[in-house]
Design a protein around this motif. Structure first.
Motif, PDB file in Angstrom:
ATOM      1  N   GLU A   1       0.855  -1.083  -0.010  1.00 48.17           N
ATOM      2  CA  GLU A   1      -0.014   0.087  -0.053  1.00 48.17           C
ATOM      3  C   GLU A   1       0.805   1.243  -0.241  1.00 48.17           C
ATOM      4  N   LEU A   2       0.724   1.993  -0.990  1.00 45.88           N
ATOM      5  CA  LEU A   2       1.389   3.535  -1.040  1.00 45.88           C
ATOM      6  C   LEU A   2       1.161   4.231   0.300  1.00 45.88           C
ATOM      7  N   ASP A   3      -0.183   4.216   0.442  1.00 43.95           N
ATOM      8  CA  ASP A   3      -0.572   4.880   1.835  1.00 43.95           C
ATOM      9  C   ASP A   3       0.051   4.639   3.135  1.00 43.95           C
TER      10      ASP A   3
ATOM     11  N   TYR B   1       5.348  -1.236  -5.295  1.00 45.47           N
ATOM     12  CA  TYR B   1       4.598  -0.370  -5.181  1.00 45.47           C
ATOM     13  C   TYR B   1       4.075  -0.031  -6.824  1.00 45.47           C
TER      14      TYR B   1
ATOM     15  N   PHE C   1       6.906   7.904  -9.940  1.00 45.51           N
ATOM     16  CA  PHE C   1       6.752   7.321  -8.554  1.00 45.51           C
ATOM     17  C   PHE C   1       7.485   8.271  -7.537  1.00 45.51           C
TER      18      PHE C   1
ATOM     19  N   LEU D   1       6.207  11.092  -4.830  1.00 44.11           N
ATOM     20  CA  LEU D   1       6.399  11.137  -3.485  1.00 44.11           C
ATOM     21  C   LEU D   1       7.251  12.486  -2.914  1.00 44.11           C
TER      22      LEU D   1
END
Length: 71
Positions: A3-5, A26, A36, A40
């Motif tokens: 999960e990126l969260d 991810y 990506f 971020l």
């Protein structure tokens, strides 16, 4: 895939300052790693997390993002 969260939460709120992030956990297409990383970085900047060290290690099967932050 992870999960990126959860990653974002850890980067912002965890006490850790050093991360080795396997980007292939991810995203499916590891050749899109720059997109990506850029996303971020924007999130970290908005959260007032300073990137101290930023290095991307690429091989044929994975992309590792070595990251050190200051909160």
């Amino acid at each position: 895939m992870k999960e990126l969260d959860n990653l974002i939460y850890d980067l912002i709120f965890s006490e850790n300052t050093y991360y080795l992030i396997d980007i292939s956990d991810y995203i499916e297409d590891i050749y899109q790693y720059q997109y990506f990383v850029d996303n971020l970085k924007k999130i970290l900047k908005k959260s007032k997390v300073l990137i101290v060290k930023n290095q991307i290690l690429i091989d044929s099967k994975t992309v590792i993002w070595e990251l050190k932050v200051k909160k």
